[in-house]
Design an enzyme around this catalytic site. Structure first.
Site, short mmCIF file in Angstrom:
data_model
loop_
_atom_site.label_atom_id
_atom_site.label_comp_id
_atom_site.label_asym_id
_atom_site.label_seq_id
_atom_site.Cartn_x
_atom_site.Cartn_y
_atom_site.Cartn_z
N LYS A 281 -6.55 -0.96 7.18
CA LYS A 281 -5.70 -2.04 6.70
C LYS A 281 -5.86 -3.26 7.61
CE LYS A 281 -1.78 0.67 4.90
NZ LYS A 281 -1.81 0.24 3.50
N GLU A 353 -4.09 7.46 0.64
CA GLU A 353 -3.96 8.81 1.21
C GLU A 353 -2.71 9.54 0.73
OE1 GLU A 353 -2.78 6.17 2.59
OE2 GLU A 353 -0.78 6.88 3.10
N ARG A 355 -1.45 9.95 -2.24
CA ARG A 355 -1.68 10.82 -3.40
C ARG A 355 -2.47 12.07 -3.01
NH1 ARG A 355 -4.46 5.89 -6.42
NH2 ARG A 355 -3.13 4.83 -4.91
#
Ligand code: BES
Ligand code: ZN
Ligand code: ZN
Length: 508
Positions: A281, A353, A355
């Site tokens: 990110k 991540e 899910r």
């Protein structure tokens, strides 16, 4: 803060402050406010006539009684327009009053139950809202502050709920106890979400969960890496493999219902820090990512409250906890992971991540033969784009369950709203190499994430709650801005689920 119930008349109550109320536009107060006004020889009517008190929603007027009644001060709070009055307004008004008095350095006060009687709500409901509002409203997360101004250190010591009929005392006491339990679980969740990631590693969270379990009488099982390997939880472990912190899957069980009763499963995403993994990110988006375990925290909080409230049903809470970090060992885009149920997932973005860990946790939840599954997860930025930050997104296969949750949201102010789960979106998560891929393209991201989860719940009625938007409030206009939501984590999910479970088991 201690909460007491006292039998008596508010105008005769001795305390540092007594609290009464006024609807907007009322010129001659009645009820308890009228009684205080009478005892004060019309001081309140005088304020109204002079324009200093109007009854506007959340208006606060505090004045000294100059020895005319036993209380040192009176606070009159505005309830707003009578037509707009609601349980949530009671929570807001109560939070406002508690914070106002605390900040004014007044640490004990007595209050009537706003909304009971003249407001049209029954005493139990109104008392619950009153207590919940106050306890949630004065929440502060200051355990890491070593330097604070005297004013910032102020805390309330006691709130006394004054009822004037003997027959109301027991009802009020029951309501106080209920709300104390729910608010304390909500504030526990807030503490966990606000805590820095280094102090809530999966190991530490598992320790906290087992301590909560011991205190509340829950069964607690911690599935560690070895155990998860045996259970073929390749997706959960695939997320964990980039981190030096060992993953833990927390399982809490509460048996309040009949032995043969199928449990309701509650599953919560527990990423104790989400850096995105190798699909790293940007720094700005990473700043908030200690909050990515809010689903797990809400699961622990809900199980604790359900046990303390002795709800007559069976629950299992499952929280897959791990960090999501990049490293030489981390899962790479293009990797394929095999889940507990045997289905394979192609990981094209390691930042999707949630899910992955949920695929294994949901699959594992089905082995408890549950009558329903509800999951909570800070899952997608896309949900925030769709619904804003004031409403939790809801998708699933359990139509009846979704109705129940919508109703619970309406009652608690912990709002949820449905997004569609039409099969047409399926094409977006078809993988060339595996059974499914973990990203679904630019549009409908909350929906494609939920469609992946749907593949892991078998035929159990299931609801997914995307709490990415509602987990935290910074007080900005686009965030949750209720008086009982001080800046920081909202504790979303606990009040919602406890209300849903209460409605499920209507004998409480
Ligand atoms: N934890 C984030 C979602 C999130 C974003 C929670 C903002 C709270 C606030 C999640 O793991 C994530 O990164 N999702 C990605 C998915 C994408 C890569 C398909 C997102 O929403 O951008
Ligand atoms: Zn992520
Ligand atoms: Zn995440």
């Amino acid at each position: 803060m201690e909460i007491k119930v006292a039998l008596g008349r508010i105008e005769e109550t001795k305390d540092k402050a007594i609290v009464v109320n006024l609807f907007k536009g009322v010129k001659t107060p009645g009820g308890a406010t009228g009684a205080v006004d009478g005892a004060l020889e019309g001081m309140i009517t005088d304020l109204i006539r002079g324009g200093d008190l109007t009854g506007k929603f959340k208006e606060v007027v505090l004045f000294r009684t100059l020895g005319r009644i036993p209380a040192e001060r009176v606070l009159v709070v505005g309830l707003g327009e009578k037509e707009k009055f609601s349980l949530d307004r009671i929570r807001e008004v109560s939070a406002k009053v508690a914070r106002h008095l605390r900040d004014a350095g007044i640490d004990t006060f007595s209050t009537i139950v706003h909304g009971a009687g003249i407001g049209g709500f029954d005493l139990q409901q109104a008392t619950e809202a009153l207590v919940e509002g106050a306890l949630l409203g004065v929440y502060k997360f200051d355990r890491y502050k070593t330097e604070q101004e005297e004013e910032e250190k102020r805390k309330l010591k006691r709130m006394t709920v004054v009822v004037k009929d003997q027959k109301d005392v027991d009802t009020a006491k029951k309501a106080v106890q209920w709300s104390q339990t729910v608010a304390s679980a909500t504030n526990l969740v807030r503490d966990l979400v606000a805590s820095p990631s280094r102090d809530k590693t999966p190991t530490r969270l598992a320790e906290i969960a087992s301590q909560v379990a011991q205190e509340a009488g829950l069964k607690c099982t911690i599935i560690d890496r070895d155990e998860a390997e045996k259970l073929n939880m390749g997706a959960f472990l695939g997320v964990a493999q980039g981190s030096d912190e060992p993953p833990k899957l927390i399982v809490l069980e509460y048996s309040g219902g009949p032995k043969s009763g199928k449990p309701i499963a509650i599953v919560g995403k527990g990423i104790t820090f989400d850096s995105g993994g190798l699909s790293l990110k940007p720094a700005d988006s990473m700043m908030a990512m200690k909050e990515d375990m809010a689903g797990a925290a809400a699961t622990i909080g809900t199980l604790r409250a359900a046990a303390e409230l002795k709800l007559p049903l069976n629950l299992v809470g499952i929280a897959p906890c791990t960090e999501n970090l990049p490293s030489g060992r981390a899962t790479k885009p293009g990797d394929v992971l095999k889940t507990h149920l045997g289905k394979t997932i192609e990981v094209l973005n390691t930042d999707a991540e949630g899910r992955l860990v949920l695929a294994d946790a949901l699959g594992y939840a089905t082995s408890f033969d549950p009558q329903a599954i509800v999951d909570m997860a800070t899952l997608t930025g896309a949900c925030m784009v769709a619904l804003g930050k004031k409403t939790t997104g809801m998708m699933g296969t359990g139509e009846g369950l979704m109705e129940k949750l919508k109703e619970a949201g309406r009652k608690t102010g912990d709002y949820v709203w449905p997004l569609p789960l039409f099969d047409d979106y399926e094409d977006q998560i078809k993988s060339e190499v595996a059974d499914v891929k973990n990203i679904g393209g630019k549009y409908g991201g909350a929906i494609t994430a939920a469609l992946l989860l749907k593949k892991f719940v078998k035929d159990v009625p299931w609801v997914h709650l995307d709490i990415a938007g509602t987990v935290w409030t910074d007080g900005a206009p686009d965030a949750l801005k209720r008086e009982y939501h001080p800046k920081g984590p909202t504790g979303v999910g606990v009040r919602l689920l406890i209300q849903m479970l209460r409605d499920w088991a209507p004998s409480t």
